[in-house]
Design a protein around this motif. Sequence first.
Motif, short mmCIF file in Angstrom:
data_model
loop_
_atom_site.label_atom_id
_atom_site.label_comp_id
_atom_site.label_asym_id
_atom_site.label_seq_id
_atom_site.Cartn_x
_atom_site.Cartn_y
_atom_site.Cartn_z
N MET A 1 0.93 -1.15 -0.17
CA MET A 1 0.23 0.15 -0.12
C MET A 1 0.70 1.21 0.18
SD MET A 1 -2.64 1.31 2.84
CE MET A 1 -3.91 -0.15 2.81
N PRO A 2 0.61 2.09 -0.95
CA PRO A 2 1.25 3.65 -0.66
C PRO A 2 1.15 4.09 0.59
CG PRO A 2 -0.01 3.24 -2.95
CD PRO A 2 -0.57 2.25 -1.86
N GLU A 3 2.17 4.45 1.06
CA GLU A 3 2.20 5.26 2.31
C GLU A 3 2.16 6.76 2.29
OE1 GLU A 3 5.15 3.65 5.25
OE2 GLU A 3 4.67 1.43 4.14
N GLY A 4 2.05 7.58 3.43
CA GLY A 4 1.78 8.89 3.16
C GLY A 4 2.85 9.72 2.20
N PRO A 5 4.18 9.27 2.31
CA PRO A 5 5.10 10.17 1.36
C PRO A 5 4.72 9.72 -0.32
CG PRO A 5 6.18 9.36 3.22
CD PRO A 5 4.99 8.70 3.27
N GLU A 6 4.24 8.73 -0.34
CA GLU A 6 3.79 8.36 -2.10
C GLU A 6 2.70 9.31 -2.37
OE1 GLU A 6 6.82 6.20 -0.70
OE2 GLU A 6 5.04 5.55 0.40
N ILE A 7 1.56 9.23 -1.49
CA ILE A 7 0.68 10.02 -1.78
C ILE A 7 0.78 11.48 -1.84
CG2 ILE A 7 -1.79 10.48 -1.11
CD1 ILE A 7 -1.42 7.42 -2.02
N ARG A 8 1.54 11.93 -0.96
CA ARG A 8 2.07 13.10 -0.91
C ARG A 8 2.73 13.57 -2.47
NH1 ARG A 8 2.91 17.62 2.70
NH2 ARG A 8 1.16 16.67 3.79
N THR A 49 -4.59 18.25 -1.71
CA THR A 49 -3.96 18.24 -0.42
C THR A 49 -4.11 16.54 0.00
OG1 THR A 49 -3.47 18.87 1.79
CG2 THR A 49 -5.91 18.44 1.04
N THR A 50 -3.22 16.60 0.90
CA THR A 50 -3.39 14.90 1.44
C THR A 50 -3.44 15.15 2.94
OG1 THR A 50 -0.97 14.85 1.70
CG2 THR A 50 -1.76 14.05 -0.44
N LYS A 51 -4.26 13.91 3.53
CA LYS A 51 -4.19 13.76 5.05
C LYS A 51 -3.88 12.34 5.03
CE LYS A 51 -7.61 17.27 6.43
NZ LYS A 51 -8.90 17.58 7.08
N GLY A 52 -2.47 11.79 5.55
CA GLY A 52 -2.15 10.61 5.52
C GLY A 52 -2.05 9.88 4.32
N LYS A 53 -2.82 9.02 4.16
CA LYS A 53 -2.94 7.97 2.80
C LYS A 53 -3.99 8.53 1.83
CE LYS A 53 -0.69 4.22 5.33
NZ LYS A 53 -0.89 2.83 5.55
N ALA A 54 -4.79 9.45 2.28
CA ALA A 54 -6.13 9.95 1.90
C ALA A 54 -5.74 11.23 0.98
CB ALA A 54 -7.14 10.26 2.50
N MET A 55 -6.22 11.51 -0.35
CA MET A 55 -6.15 12.48 -1.33
C MET A 55 -7.27 13.38 -1.13
SD MET A 55 -4.51 13.19 -5.06
CE MET A 55 -3.11 12.19 -4.76
N LEU A 56 -7.22 14.74 -1.09
CA LEU A 56 -8.38 15.63 -1.27
C LEU A 56 -8.15 16.42 -2.44
CD1 LEU A 56 -9.04 16.07 2.42
CD2 LEU A 56 -10.52 15.15 0.95
N TYR A 66 -12.63 13.03 -2.17
CA TYR A 66 -11.84 12.25 -1.53
C TYR A 66 -11.52 10.64 -2.16
CZ TYR A 66 -11.17 8.45 2.24
OH TYR A 66 -10.64 7.44 2.85
N SER A 67 -10.13 10.24 -1.93
CA SER A 67 -9.92 9.05 -2.31
C SER A 67 -8.77 8.39 -1.60
CB SER A 67 -9.22 9.28 -3.93
OG SER A 67 -8.04 9.76 -4.04
N HIS A 68 -9.04 7.24 -1.50
CA HIS A 68 -7.74 6.47 -0.70
C HIS A 68 -7.37 5.31 -1.67
CE1 HIS A 68 -5.89 4.14 2.29
NE2 HIS A 68 -6.04 4.96 3.20
N ASN A 69 -6.03 5.06 -1.88
CA ASN A 69 -5.71 4.05 -3.09
C ASN A 69 -5.76 2.80 -2.35
OD1 ASN A 69 -5.02 6.24 -4.74
ND2 ASN A 69 -3.24 5.71 -5.00
N ASN A 108 -12.24 3.40 -2.92
CA ASN A 108 -12.65 4.18 -1.74
C ASN A 108 -12.56 5.70 -2.21
OD1 ASN A 108 -13.05 5.17 0.91
ND2 ASN A 108 -11.64 4.38 1.76
N ILE A 109 -13.61 6.00 -2.72
CA ILE A 109 -13.85 7.39 -3.31
C ILE A 109 -15.04 7.97 -2.93
CG2 ILE A 109 -13.51 8.76 -5.74
CD1 ILE A 109 -12.46 6.15 -6.90
N ASP A 110 -15.14 9.34 -2.88
CA ASP A 110 -16.41 10.11 -2.38
C ASP A 110 -16.23 11.47 -2.75
OD1 ASP A 110 -18.84 10.28 -1.45
OD2 ASP A 110 -18.41 9.96 0.61
N LEU A 111 -17.38 11.89 -3.05
CA LEU A 111 -17.62 13.42 -3.48
C LEU A 111 -18.35 13.96 -2.19
CD1 LEU A 111 -18.68 13.35 -7.06
CD2 LEU A 111 -16.11 14.13 -5.96
N ILE A 112 -17.54 15.00 -1.53
CA ILE A 112 -18.46 15.52 -0.50
C ILE A 112 -18.37 17.27 -0.49
CG2 ILE A 112 -18.18 13.61 0.91
CD1 ILE A 112 -15.41 14.70 2.01
N PRO A 113 -19.02 17.85 0.25
CA PRO A 113 -18.67 19.24 0.44
C PRO A 113 -17.47 19.52 1.09
CG PRO A 113 -21.00 18.84 0.87
CD PRO A 113 -20.44 17.65 0.69
N THR A 114 -16.44 20.56 0.70
CA THR A 114 -15.42 20.70 1.47
C THR A 114 -15.56 20.91 2.85
OG1 THR A 114 -14.53 21.61 -0.60
CG2 THR A 114 -13.40 22.41 1.47
#
Length: 277
Positions: A1-8, A49-56, A66-69, A108-114
């Motif tokens: 699984m890609p970790e925080g540095p890879e997602i950033r 931007t990213t939050k850990g392994k998630a991208m926004l 929102y997505s999580h690889n 793991n993908i979603d569309l949400i109000p910011t």
Amino acid sequence: MPEGPEIRRAADRISKALIGKEIIESNFYYERIREKEEKVKNKNIKEITTKGKAMLIRFENDWSMYSHNQLYGRWTVNLNTTRVKSARALRVVLKTKKHAVRLWSATNIDLIPTSEEDEHPFLKKIGPDVLNESCSFELIEERLTSKNFHKKKASTLMLDQTFFAGLGNYLRSEILFDAKIHPDDRPFDLDKTKITQWANSIKNISHLAYKTGGFTVSKSLADKNKANGESKRSYRHAVFMRNKYECLDCKSRIERKWYGKRKLDYCPSCQIQRAKV
């Protein structure tokens, strides 16, 4: 699984292709988000931007994707003129006049109000992002010694996303080796000096991996290990995937422990256990 540095790093690459550019086409193929796609269809992007392994991916109309690889998701950036062939399932396409950015395979993908990002089921339970500038050495020390975490084994704590977001399997091994922490020790078992050392390693090794594309040793050391016949998956690290090699510090043999189904590589001589058995 890609970790925080890879997602950033993926976010940095995508940002160069999309930020400040007109989105001329966007398509969302994942069924879960199809009913919301009109909210962001062909909207320009103001921030990624990213939050850990998630991208926004934040759109100009204050909606976010929102997505999580997870294990299998992958982002690609290509020129529009590039013909892309893949056996992967295509989930999202964002095009400018020059580039096509695609997300493949992720589920793991979603569309949400910011404004509702912090209430997302995954985002609301994770800890601080260790790569974020606001994540200081002092904050890391504080969390290491807090009641929520100070009696958890290092092997568990380093993968706990409520502790810090973005840490994963290779970073776990590398951080604990750099700090000379045994994987079965807890913050509770260590003195202030070791806690500070651990906190510094969490921050420094994570940033090194981000800057170098997953390397957790210096280029000169990686080049030396490569010349000695090591494969890339081992020569770019100090202990992870090096369980058949000598320790770079003491020449003892690197060993491997399994926690659940996840491997942890460490040096039994450098990382002496301090906890009572």
